[in-house]
Design a protein around this motif. Structure first.
Motif, mmCIF file in Angstrom:
data_model
loop_
_atom_site.group_PDB
_atom_site.id
_atom_site.type_symbol
_atom_site.label_atom_id
_atom_site.label_comp_id
_atom_site.label_asym_id
_atom_site.label_seq_id
_atom_site.Cartn_x
_atom_site.Cartn_y
_atom_site.Cartn_z
ATOM 1 N N VAL A 140 0.677 -1.118 0.000
ATOM 2 C CA VAL A 140 0.034 -0.012 0.059
ATOM 3 C C VAL A 140 0.747 1.278 -0.022
ATOM 4 O O VAL A 140 0.616 2.144 -0.642
ATOM 5 C CB VAL A 140 -0.856 0.125 1.220
ATOM 6 C CG1 VAL A 140 -1.677 1.409 1.445
ATOM 7 C CG2 VAL A 140 -2.062 -1.114 1.233
ATOM 8 N N ASN A 141 1.885 1.248 0.822
ATOM 9 C CA ASN A 141 2.609 2.361 1.127
ATOM 10 C C ASN A 141 3.851 2.641 0.239
ATOM 11 O O ASN A 141 4.178 3.918 0.300
ATOM 12 C CB ASN A 141 2.906 2.682 2.717
ATOM 13 C CG ASN A 141 1.766 2.455 3.451
ATOM 14 O OD1 ASN A 141 0.773 3.178 3.349
ATOM 15 N ND2 ASN A 141 1.813 1.761 4.561
ATOM 16 N N ASP A 142 4.589 1.702 -0.095
ATOM 17 C CA ASP A 142 5.790 1.678 -0.775
ATOM 18 C C ASP A 142 5.753 1.331 -2.314
ATOM 19 O O ASP A 142 6.857 1.340 -2.836
ATOM 20 C CB ASP A 142 6.880 0.578 -0.297
ATOM 21 C CG ASP A 142 6.987 0.962 1.328
ATOM 22 O OD1 ASP A 142 6.502 1.907 1.669
ATOM 23 O OD2 ASP A 142 7.414 -0.173 1.950
ATOM 24 N N MET A 143 4.623 1.956 -2.996
ATOM 25 C CA MET A 143 4.401 1.727 -4.429
ATOM 26 C C MET A 143 4.038 3.082 -5.097
ATOM 27 O O MET A 143 3.056 3.388 -4.265
ATOM 28 C CB MET A 143 3.491 0.383 -4.596
ATOM 29 C CG MET A 143 4.077 -0.617 -4.353
ATOM 30 S SD MET A 143 2.892 -2.111 -4.749
ATOM 31 C CE MET A 143 2.591 -2.081 -6.463
ATOM 32 N N TRP A 144 4.809 3.362 -5.941
ATOM 33 C CA TRP A 144 4.247 4.535 -6.849
ATOM 34 C C TRP A 144 4.511 4.324 -8.246
ATOM 35 O O TRP A 144 5.488 3.448 -8.686
ATOM 36 C CB TRP A 144 4.645 5.737 -6.252
ATOM 37 C CG TRP A 144 5.939 6.001 -5.862
ATOM 38 C CD1 TRP A 144 6.922 6.504 -7.007
ATOM 39 C CD2 TRP A 144 7.091 5.784 -4.772
ATOM 40 N NE1 TRP A 144 8.279 6.807 -6.491
ATOM 41 C CE2 TRP A 144 8.240 6.113 -5.295
ATOM 42 C CE3 TRP A 144 6.720 5.381 -3.618
ATOM 43 C CZ2 TRP A 144 9.390 5.945 -4.151
ATOM 44 C CZ3 TRP A 144 7.697 4.980 -2.694
ATOM 45 C CH2 TRP A 144 8.880 5.430 -3.025
ATOM 46 N N SER A 145 4.259 5.198 -9.158
ATOM 47 C CA SER A 145 4.460 5.102 -10.415
ATOM 48 C C SER A 145 5.479 6.066 -11.033
ATOM 49 O O SER A 145 5.522 7.455 -10.570
ATOM 50 C CB SER A 145 3.236 5.186 -11.448
ATOM 51 O OG SER A 145 3.313 5.053 -12.790
ATOM 52 N N GLN A 191 5.292 0.508 -9.576
ATOM 53 C CA GLN A 191 6.344 -0.545 -9.070
ATOM 54 C C GLN A 191 6.496 -0.348 -7.374
ATOM 55 O O GLN A 191 6.311 0.467 -6.904
ATOM 56 C CB GLN A 191 7.842 -0.586 -9.723
ATOM 57 C CG GLN A 191 7.619 -0.795 -11.222
ATOM 58 C CD GLN A 191 9.190 -0.623 -11.611
ATOM 59 O OE1 GLN A 191 9.949 -1.183 -10.739
ATOM 60 N NE2 GLN A 191 9.262 -0.201 -12.788
ATOM 61 N N LEU A 192 7.070 -1.457 -6.856
ATOM 62 C CA LEU A 192 7.584 -1.273 -5.559
ATOM 63 C C LEU A 192 8.902 -0.290 -5.501
ATOM 64 O O LEU A 192 9.849 -0.879 -6.128
ATOM 65 C CB LEU A 192 7.969 -2.501 -4.900
ATOM 66 C CG LEU A 192 8.093 -2.637 -3.229
ATOM 67 C CD1 LEU A 192 6.726 -2.419 -2.497
ATOM 68 C CD2 LEU A 192 8.689 -4.030 -3.114
#
Length: 647
Positions: free
Chosen positions: A616-621, A626-627
């Motif tokens: 939830v918290n450690d993924m962005w684009s 991606q993680l």
């Protein structure tokens, strides 16, 4: 003098503010007239200056009173992932507008509206301005529209037919075996803690697209080729400072500065990462030009055989043909090439970029989700046992086995992973200037204003409880997401939702859609895809509700390539092995072996809670979702040797 300059600046600022207020009032009036629910924001979310300012000013924006900011402060490119369906639920509409002084933006999580937009390609063209940065080596199929897009599509289409899919199947099985050999080493029963799965999945997918897509074989260090250990990769020709693998790996590692900065600036900046980026940009470009020349010479000599890899298709698309097939013995090229050298380079780059990163992410997250959901993993393994009937991998057959994999738990795992984690956070469309478009939205006739930027949100559409069957959450006290769908299971990995009860007739007759699930009505947009319809054992979402590969004519041309790669990977790994969470942070193998069943379960639950938080918290684009922070340690064990086996 200073006072005069200051007064002039204040006047300019005042005039600018007046201009913004006038534009905002005009856009609000347009939004009111559209009939679509709207909210107001001070900035256009994809304005580059605003996005850049968010890096530094977002913490300050968050200090403002929440009623002032709740509708715009988090509306960045990633908001569909961070807030998911919560924004639509709060708005009370599955299609709504965000009005700013610069431009109106429409967010869509409504299946019927998505279907209208993707099928009316001339009314709602692709927002090409978002993709300008992908012209790194030249114009390509992603950065063009209309007749130009059809020209590119016609030329590259043959490379994604069933003949090449056979090669993808074969290459994925071989490359997966080599990767697992490296993971297991001399211990054939279990791996150690695997901390580089994301990177290894990238490399696996890169090897497959390079070989099956470009005819350039790549091997894993220490793997065996023709009975011999693979040596250091040779360079194509003298003069290179990097191998093909290193050049491509470095290019992809440095992709952000490569696409964000002009080449002329990249060349002169004194930083190590910019020098490395520029060097890999030059090296890989040179390799592609050499590959192009090699393919061209083979075609001119008439010895290219029946190869249908992407580079061969593009070279032929440039109007180059063999002397034997030319209309004149002295002609070896047509007078009007269909693809220029720059366009061939541009397409090669974008297919490598899109073709390896998106699939690699899905490989990584399939492993994570199946480690978290042990019953789903066991269901997958039972279906694989039924499919392959103890046949060795060498006897697996694409034509016989792929239809079964699509229709059983393997296909359900594939679809569910892509439902939860589609590669991109938005699919950009637009209306042209002076071209308002009628639609049916939120159950009534509306008008999309002209010059509206449209964001189709896969993450939100895939979690929309108004168009997906759902049940109660597995753990109401610990919801899978802090904001979205807290009262249902649409945030949970539940591949069983795709499997229908035996004899179910809930799915009407369907044709294979370009997203890989059988969908209701409409021909396939992949003209070369002759694969059979997906089995009616899999659930068919409403048209427009499931768009991991987009939809309509502009859907991903490599859809089938990616699906075959993912299914082959899942089949190879889970026919022989199980994946488990690593709990070494709480207990090593020796301590774990001495634990009671209750103690082991407590360790597993701790690991699960940590991984749930990371997802939830450690993924962005950046380009794809991606993680981006840390890693998720997993381990593979041979089936029957599982430490955790909770059902």
């Amino acid at each position: 003098m200073i006072a005069t300059l200051l007064a002039a600046c204040l006047v300019l600022v005042a005039l600018y503010l007046v201009k913004l207020i006038v534009q905002l009032r005009r856009n609000i009036a347009t939004a009111k007239a559209s009939g679509i629910p709207y909210t107001i924001a001070p900035f256009f979310a994809i304005n580059r200056l605003y996005m850049l300012s968010c890096i530094f000013l977002l913490p300050l924006y968050r200090l403002l009173p929440k009623p002032w900011t709740e509708w715009w402060v988090d509306m960045t490119l990633d908001w569909g992932w961070t807030r998911r369906y919560e924004a639509f639920a709060t708005m009370g509409a599955d299609t709504f507008l965000v009005v700013s002084p610069e431009r109106i933006m429409m967010h869509v999580a409504e299946a019927s509206v998505i279907n209208q937009i993707t099928t009316r390609k001339t009314d709602f063209p692709k927002a090409l301005e978002v993709y300008e940065s992908l012209r790194v080596y030249g114009t390509n199929i992603v950065t063009v529209e209309g007749q130009e897009w059809r020209r590119h599509r016609k030329i590259v289409n043959p490379s994604f037919g069933e003949k090449n899919n056979h090669l993808v199947w074969k290459e994925t099985l071989a490359q997966t075996q080599d990767m697992l050999n490296g993971w297991f080493g001399e211990n054939k029963e279990r791996t150690g803690s695997l901390r580089t799965i994301a990177d290894d999945a990238m490399r696996l997918s890169l090897h497959i697209i390079s070989s099956a897509g470009f005819g350039v074989p790549m091997v894993w260090p220490g793997s065996h080729v023709d009975g011999k250990t693979a040596a250091q990769e040779p360079k194509f020709i003298n003069g290179h400072e990097m191998t093909y693998t290193d050049a491509l790996g470095s290019l992809l590692h440095n992709i952000v500065p490569v696409i964000a900065l002009p080449t002329s600036l990249l060349k002169i900046l004194p930083f190590e990462f910019t020098r490395s980026s520029y060097q890999s940009y030059l090296e890989w470009g040179q390799y592609m030009r050499e590959m192009y020349n090699d393919k061209k010479n083979l075609i001119l000599s008439g010895v290219e055989g029946d190869s249908l890899d992407l580079m061969t298709s593009m070279v032929k698309g440039a109007g180059i043909s063999s002397k034997e097939t030319s209309t004149s013995p002295n002609l070896t090229t047509t007078t009007t090439p269909s693809l220029s050298d720059e366009e061939i380079m541009g397409n090669a780059f974008v297919f490598i970029l899109a073709g390896h990163e998106t699939t690699a992410n899905s490989i990584h997250f399939c492993l994570v989700y199946l480690a978290l959901n042990i019953p789903a993993q066991r269901h997958l393994q039972r279906d694989l046992d039924t499919t392959f009937q103890s046949r060795p991998v060498s006897e697996w057959d694409y034509d016989h086995d792929i239809p079964k994999l699509f229709s059983n738990m393997a296909g359900a795992v594939l679809n569910e992973e892509l439902r939860l984690l589609p590669p991109t956070t938005q699919i950009p469309k637009k209306t042209e200037r002076h071209s308002p478009q009628p639609i049916i939205a939120n159950g009534k006739k509306c008008t999309v204003p002209p010059h509206t930027f449209i964001s189709l949100s896969p993450h939100c559409a895939h979690r929309n409880p108004n168009q997906w069957p759902h049940g109660p959450p597995a753990d109401p006290d610990h919801p899978s997401h802090p904001l979205s769908n807290r009262d249902n299971d649409l945030e949970e990995f539940k591949p069983e939702r795709w499997l229908l009860s035996p004899g179910s007739t809930s799915n009407p007759p369907a044709t294979t859609n370009n997203n890989g699930a059988a969908m209701n009505g409409g021909p396939t947009t992949d003209e070369n895809d002759t694969s059979p319809d997906t089995s009616p054992q899999l659930y068919h979402p409403p048209k427009g509700a499931y768009i991991p590969f987009s939809d309509g004519q502009r859907a991903c041309i490599g859809r089938r390539f990616a699906q075959i790669e993912l299914l082959a990977f899942l089949a190879y790994v889970f026919s022989q092995y199980s994946v488990e969470l690593c709990v070494e942070e709480w207990a090593d193998d020796e301590a774990l072996a001495k634990m009671s069943a209750v103690g082991k379960r407590e360790c597993w639950e701790k690991a699960k809670r940590k991984v749930d938080g990371q997802m939830v918290n450690d993924m962005w684009s950046i380009i794809t979702l991606q993680l981006r922070k840390g890693f998720i340690p997993l381990r593979l064990v041979r089936r029957g040797g599982e430490v955790f086996d909770y059902r």
